[in-house]
Design a protein around this motif. Structure first.
Motif, PDB file in Angstrom:
ATOM      1  N   VAL A   5       0.838  -1.157   0.293  1.00 40.80           N
ATOM      2  CA  VAL A   5       0.005   0.007  -0.098  1.00 40.80           C
ATOM      3  C   VAL A   5       1.046   1.186   0.132  1.00 40.80           C
ATOM      4  CG1 VAL A   5      -1.329   0.941   1.172  1.00 40.80           C
ATOM      5  CG2 VAL A   5      -1.757  -1.565   1.128  1.00 40.80           C
ATOM      6  N   SER A   6       1.101   1.895  -0.936  1.00 41.02           N
ATOM      7  CA  SER A   6       1.788   3.081  -1.391  1.00 41.02           C
ATOM      8  C   SER A   6       1.042   4.033  -1.842  1.00 41.02           C
ATOM      9  CB  SER A   6       2.499   2.384  -1.977  1.00 41.02           C
ATOM     10  OG  SER A   6       2.818   2.519  -3.443  1.00 41.02           O
ATOM     11  N   ARG A   7       0.365   4.026  -2.339  1.00 36.96           N
ATOM     12  CA  ARG A   7      -0.789   5.264  -3.584  1.00 36.96           C
ATOM     13  C   ARG A   7      -1.780   5.827  -2.682  1.00 36.96           C
ATOM     14  NH1 ARG A   7      -1.158   2.617  -8.829  1.00 36.96           N
ATOM     15  NH2 ARG A   7      -1.739   1.279  -7.406  1.00 36.96           N
ATOM     16  N   SER A 190     -16.541   9.390 -11.297  1.00 40.38           N
ATOM     17  CA  SER A 190     -16.746   7.714 -11.403  1.00 40.38           C
ATOM     18  C   SER A 190     -15.883   7.063 -10.643  1.00 40.38           C
ATOM     19  CB  SER A 190     -17.884   7.179 -12.698  1.00 40.38           C
ATOM     20  OG  SER A 190     -16.121   7.241 -13.623  1.00 40.38           O
ATOM     21  N   VAL A 191     -16.234   6.020 -10.459  1.00 42.88           N
ATOM     22  CA  VAL A 191     -15.375   5.007  -9.625  1.00 42.88           C
ATOM     23  C   VAL A 191     -14.904   3.292 -10.062  1.00 42.88           C
ATOM     24  CG1 VAL A 191     -14.653   3.874  -7.490  1.00 42.88           C
ATOM     25  CG2 VAL A 191     -16.017   6.576  -7.346  1.00 42.88           C
ATOM     26  N   ASP A 192     -14.087   3.766 -10.447  1.00 44.04           N
ATOM     27  CA  ASP A 192     -13.594   1.904 -11.184  1.00 44.04           C
ATOM     28  C   ASP A 192     -13.286   1.023  -9.994  1.00 44.04           C
ATOM     29  OD1 ASP A 192     -14.102   2.726 -12.911  1.00 44.04           O
ATOM     30  OD2 ASP A 192     -11.560   3.320 -13.695  1.00 44.04           O
ATOM     31  N   ILE A 199     -12.287  -0.191  -4.158  1.00 46.17           N
ATOM     32  CA  ILE A 199     -11.467   0.996  -5.870  1.00 46.17           C
ATOM     33  C   ILE A 199     -10.223   0.651  -6.404  1.00 46.17           C
ATOM     34  CG2 ILE A 199     -11.632   3.116  -5.888  1.00 46.17           C
ATOM     35  CD1 ILE A 199     -13.725   3.101  -3.378  1.00 46.17           C
ATOM     36  N   GLU A 200     -10.675   0.749  -7.539  1.00 41.54           N
ATOM     37  CA  GLU A 200      -9.305   0.805  -8.625  1.00 41.54           C
ATOM     38  C   GLU A 200      -8.575   2.388  -8.762  1.00 41.54           C
ATOM     39  OE1 GLU A 200      -7.876  -2.833 -11.081  1.00 41.54           O
ATOM     40  OE2 GLU A 200      -8.928  -0.751 -12.068  1.00 41.54           O
ATOM     41  N   ALA A 201      -9.976   2.921  -8.962  1.00 39.04           N
ATOM     42  CA  ALA A 201      -9.230   3.984  -9.273  1.00 39.04           C
ATOM     43  C   ALA A 201     -10.421   4.768  -8.884  1.00 39.04           C
ATOM     44  CB  ALA A 201      -8.541   3.845 -10.645  1.00 39.04           C
ATOM     45  N   VAL A 202     -10.466   6.447  -9.142  1.00 38.13           N
ATOM     46  CA  VAL A 202     -11.644   7.391  -9.669  1.00 38.13           C
ATOM     47  C   VAL A 202     -10.706   7.944 -10.560  1.00 38.13           C
ATOM     48  CG1 VAL A 202     -12.049   7.656  -6.746  1.00 38.13           C
ATOM     49  CG2 VAL A 202     -10.151   9.064  -8.071  1.00 38.13           C
ATOM     50  N   ARG A 203     -12.312   7.985 -11.743  1.00 38.33           N
ATOM     51  CA  ARG A 203     -12.621   8.855 -12.492  1.00 38.33           C
ATOM     52  C   ARG A 203     -12.797  10.419 -13.064  1.00 38.33           C
ATOM     53  NH1 ARG A 203     -11.367   6.009 -17.497  1.00 38.33           N
ATOM     54  NH2 ARG A 203     -11.704   3.699 -16.709  1.00 38.33           N
ATOM     55  N   THR A 204     -12.055  11.531 -13.522  1.00 38.47           N
ATOM     56  CA  THR A 204     -12.181  12.642 -13.503  1.00 38.47           C
ATOM     57  C   THR A 204     -12.563  12.843 -14.319  1.00 38.47           C
ATOM     58  OG1 THR A 204      -9.880  13.572 -13.849  1.00 38.47           O
ATOM     59  CG2 THR A 204     -10.613  13.285 -11.308  1.00 38.47           C
ATOM     60  N   ARG A 205     -13.104  14.526 -14.764  1.00 34.01           N
ATOM     61  CA  ARG A 205     -13.987  14.943 -15.361  1.00 34.01           C
ATOM     62  C   ARG A 205     -12.685  15.332 -16.730  1.00 34.01           C
ATOM     63  NH1 ARG A 205     -17.476  19.982 -14.040  1.00 34.01           N
ATOM     64  NH2 ARG A 205     -18.697  18.033 -13.920  1.00 34.01           N
ATOM     65  N   ALA A 206     -11.931  15.892 -16.010  1.00 28.90           N
ATOM     66  CA  ALA A 206     -10.652  16.078 -17.075  1.00 28.90           C
ATOM     67  C   ALA A 206      -9.147  16.130 -16.762  1.00 28.90           C
ATOM     68  CB  ALA A 206     -10.370  18.129 -16.366  1.00 28.90           C
ATOM     69  N   SER A 207      -8.869  15.149 -15.312  1.00 30.48           N
ATOM     70  CA  SER A 207      -8.134  14.485 -15.064  1.00 30.48           C
ATOM     71  C   SER A 207      -7.302  13.327 -15.202  1.00 30.48           C
ATOM     72  CB  SER A 207      -7.103  14.896 -13.948  1.00 30.48           C
ATOM     73  OG  SER A 207      -7.314  16.952 -13.841  1.00 30.48           O
ATOM     74  N   ASP A 213      -4.397   2.362  -3.773  1.00 31.14           N
ATOM     75  CA  ASP A 213      -4.118   1.440  -3.110  1.00 31.14           C
ATOM     76  C   ASP A 213      -5.065   1.703  -1.483  1.00 31.14           C
ATOM     77  OD1 ASP A 213      -2.035   0.321  -4.533  1.00 31.14           O
ATOM     78  OD2 ASP A 213      -0.497   1.563  -3.506  1.00 31.14           O
ATOM     79  N   LEU A 214      -4.995   2.379  -1.402  1.00 36.13           N
ATOM     80  CA  LEU A 214      -5.888   3.301  -0.543  1.00 36.13           C
ATOM     81  C   LEU A 214      -6.358   4.598  -0.518  1.00 36.13           C
ATOM     82  CD1 LEU A 214      -7.110   2.434   2.173  1.00 36.13           C
ATOM     83  CD2 LEU A 214      -5.388   4.164   3.383  1.00 36.13           C
ATOM     84  N   PHE A 215      -8.161   4.678  -0.480  1.00 39.58           N
ATOM     85  CA  PHE A 215      -8.670   6.270  -0.585  1.00 39.58           C
ATOM     86  C   PHE A 215      -9.981   6.525   0.515  1.00 39.58           C
ATOM     87  CE2 PHE A 215      -8.306   3.604  -4.831  1.00 39.58           C
ATOM     88  CZ  PHE A 215      -8.073   4.958  -5.185  1.00 39.58           C
ATOM     89  N   LEU A 216      -9.000   7.743   1.068  1.00 42.45           N
ATOM     90  CA  LEU A 216     -10.020   8.268   1.434  1.00 42.45           C
ATOM     91  C   LEU A 216     -10.733   9.452   1.651  1.00 42.45           C
ATOM     92  CD1 LEU A 216      -7.029   9.477   4.098  1.00 42.45           C
ATOM     93  CD2 LEU A 216      -8.026   6.747   3.611  1.00 42.45           C
ATOM     94  N   ASP A 217     -12.080   8.729   1.590  1.00 40.47           N
ATOM     95  CA  ASP A 217     -13.364   9.531   1.942  1.00 40.47           C
ATOM     96  C   ASP A 217     -14.147  10.839   2.704  1.00 40.47           C
ATOM     97  OD1 ASP A 217     -15.669  10.096   0.504  1.00 40.47           O
ATOM     98  OD2 ASP A 217     -17.082   8.433   0.978  1.00 40.47           O
ATOM     99  N   CYS A 218     -13.243  12.063   1.606  1.00 37.85           N
ATOM    100  CA  CYS A 218     -13.481  12.782   2.435  1.00 37.85           C
ATOM    101  C   CYS A 218     -14.003  14.221   1.597  1.00 37.85           C
ATOM    102  CB  CYS A 218     -11.555  13.400   2.948  1.00 37.85           C
ATOM    103  SG  CYS A 218     -10.809  13.299   3.082  1.00 37.85           S
ATOM    104  N   THR A 219     -15.538  13.294   1.471  1.00 34.87           N
ATOM    105  CA  THR A 219     -16.353  14.318   0.615  1.00 34.87           C
ATOM    106  C   THR A 219     -17.262  14.907   1.603  1.00 34.87           C
ATOM    107  OG1 THR A 219     -17.433  11.943  -0.230  1.00 34.87           O
ATOM    108  CG2 THR A 219     -15.785  12.997  -1.517  1.00 34.87           C
TER     109      THR A 219
END
Length: 522
Positions: A5-7, A190-192, A199-207, A213-219
């Motif tokens: 876990v590094s990303r 969206s979320v992959d 969760i493998e990745a989050v998809r953004t509108r422009a980036s 590896d670990l996602f923090l939900d701060c939404t």
């Protein structure tokens, strides 16, 4: 092969997101075989929710850990010192009905011995003022430290009042310019998910796609990952804590006006009013329960309070900001490779300022037991979930304690005393406390959010009957009567040696204003 876990991908900014980014980046081991990479994805058009924030003394340690100087923080966040809370009108609503919950613990001694000494020798004085010198410092609007003291050191334990928007901006600069955090300003669309459900990745509108590896939900309340994606159930605690609305306003203050040393919480017929003093303004809000008061009635209550406490302000020109919420929290806070931090994990009414400290405690728990590989993450998640369900339950009980002890007769306050709204564990403790004061035996966890001392301050501040002499003698640790006398002496010494908040903060601002460019950098 084990997956390292590094990303770390933080979705959402604000106080939760940027505290997470700073703490993780500051604690990262740069010489690790696979160093941590911290990315924060923040929507460019979602403002920070903040109406005048209070913190706990833990914030001093947090700011020191991430490498911020105290002076820089105070000036950048229009911050002031907080030394506890004062509660007006909670017991009966009559004149003189007030008590303090200070940050300094009572004098050292066995709880029953302390309470007995208070009753026998100083029952004409409030409990907190008898066993702690801090209420006197608060009543005099004193700072808890002198300018010559090292950063984050004080003569008294303290936290801060601050502007939450300015805190997020300061943390953003510090994370990106000094701690190497990657900042992506974009919308998550969206979320992959990986084959196993992570969760493998989050998809953004422009980036594009941002993997982790670990996602923090701060939404925040949206809870895009823990709630929307994983569907983790939200446990509603409004049956215990009724407030679900607030009207908030910011008031300018005169440059020479006193700055309060505590959060003031003033009870009204259907809730309470917070009042937080900063160097340039006061943040004031009327918290209420919609089942007991209309928005119009709450506005009238707030107008009346402002008329009493800010007589020079034309309150008709002020715009009240209306907030809605429900008190509660997630059933689980860590699901697979997603950890909810901040409002996405839950929210309880702002009594006793638990919001930011829960962010800090969550991040401490993550970093002290960091999941080095994905294979051990579920074990850490299970431990984290158990710990934080315990903590949320204890906070609900402590907040409820403020209400169940009231003798006010308005329907709102009577409803709070109904047995069905009182958590069972709290009901049991109230029975025990008829015979013995709150003690460490009632709160055995090594990392209790509120210690027994906090319960003592509220219990006896609200007029709960102190226990009679017990059939079993307690172990005496010293002469409590002498210690109580020393509290009075300590209070006089602090009054003579500490500056007021206004004097301290004005001097700090003037010192920075006239410093040379090189001194400002240092």
């Amino acid at each position: 092969m084990e997956r390292t876990v590094s990303r770390i991908v933080i979705v959402g900014g604000g106080t939760a997101g940027w505290l997470a980014a700073c703490l993780i980046a500051a604690r990262a081991n740069r010489s690790a075989a696979t160093p941590l990479q911290v990315t924060l994805v923040e929507s460019p058009d979602i403002p920070t929710i903040g109406v005048g924030e209070g913190t706990w003394p833990t914030m001093r340690r947090t700011l020191e850990r991430i490498g911020l100087s105290e002076a820089d923080f105070l000036l950048a966040c229009d911050a002031s010192f907080k030394q506890g809370s004062r509660f007006d009108g909670w017991r009966t609503g009559e004149a003189g009905d007030l008590y303090y919950h200070p940050f300094v613990a009572p004098i050292d001694g066995e709880p029953r011995e302390i309470v007995s000494a208070w009753q026998e020798g100083a029952s004409d004085r409030r409990f907190a003022e008898t066993v702690s010198a801090q209420p006197r410092a608060c009543a005099l609007n004193l700072a808890p430290r002198q300018r010559a003291m090292p950063d984050y050191a004080g003569a008294l334990n303290y936290a801060y009042h601050l502007d939450a928007g300015k805190l997020a901006a300061l943390l953003t600069r510090h994370a990106t310019e000094r701690l190497g955090v990657r900042h992506v300003r974009d919308h998550v669309v969206s979320v992959d998910l990986a084959e196993g459900g992570d969760i493998e990745a989050v998809r953004t509108r422009a980036s594009g796609t941002i993997e982790g590896d670990l996602f923090l939900d701060c939404t925040g309340h949206a809870a895009l990952l823990i709630g929307e994606q994983f569907g983790v159930h939200f446990i509603d605690r409004s049956g215990e804590l009724f407030n679900d609305r607030a009207l908030a306003v910011q008031l300018p203050v005169a440059p020479d006006s006193p700055i309060a040393s505590q959060t003031n919480a003033t009870a009204h017929a259907a809730g309470w009013i917070w009042d937080i003093g900063l160097p340039t303004r006061r943040g004031v809000g009327c918290l209420y329960a919609s089942q007991f008061a209309t928005d119009e009635q709450a506005a009238e209550t707030l107008q009346a309070y402002l008329g009493r406490t800010a007589p020079g302000i034309d309150t008709d020109e002020l715009a009240f900001r209306r907030l809605t919420f429900r008190s509660g929290h997630r059933e689980r806070f860590w699901e697979r490779n997603c950890l909810a931090i901040g409002l996405s994990a839950g929210f309880l009414e702002p009594l006793e300022a638990s919001a930011i400290v829960l962010i800090e405690l969550s991040l401490d728990a993550l970093l002290d037991n960091f999941p080095v590989t994905r294979e051990v993450m579920d074990i850490h998640a299970g431990r984290f979930n158990a710990l934080f369900r315990y903590r949320w339950d204890r906070i609900v009980e402590f907040l409820k304690l403020h209400y169940v002890l009231s003798r006010r007769e308005e329907p709102y306050w009577r409803a709070h005393r109904e047995a069905g709204s009182i958590p069972p564990r709290l009901a049991d403790l109230l029975q025990i406390w008829r015979h013995q004061p709150p003690s460490r035996a009632d709160f055995p966890d090594i990392d209790e959010v509120f210690p027994a001392a906090s319960y003592q301050y509220v219990l006896y501040g609200m007029g709960f009957a102190a226990p009679d002499q017990a059939p079993v003698r307690t172990e005496t640790r010293g002469n409590v009567t002498n210690l109580i006398r020393q509290v009075e002496q300590r209070g006089r010494a602090l009054a003579a040696s500490l500056p007021t908040n206004r004097t301290y903060l004005d001097a700090l601002r003037a010192e920075r204003q006239f410093a040379t460019p090189m001194e400002q950098v240092q």
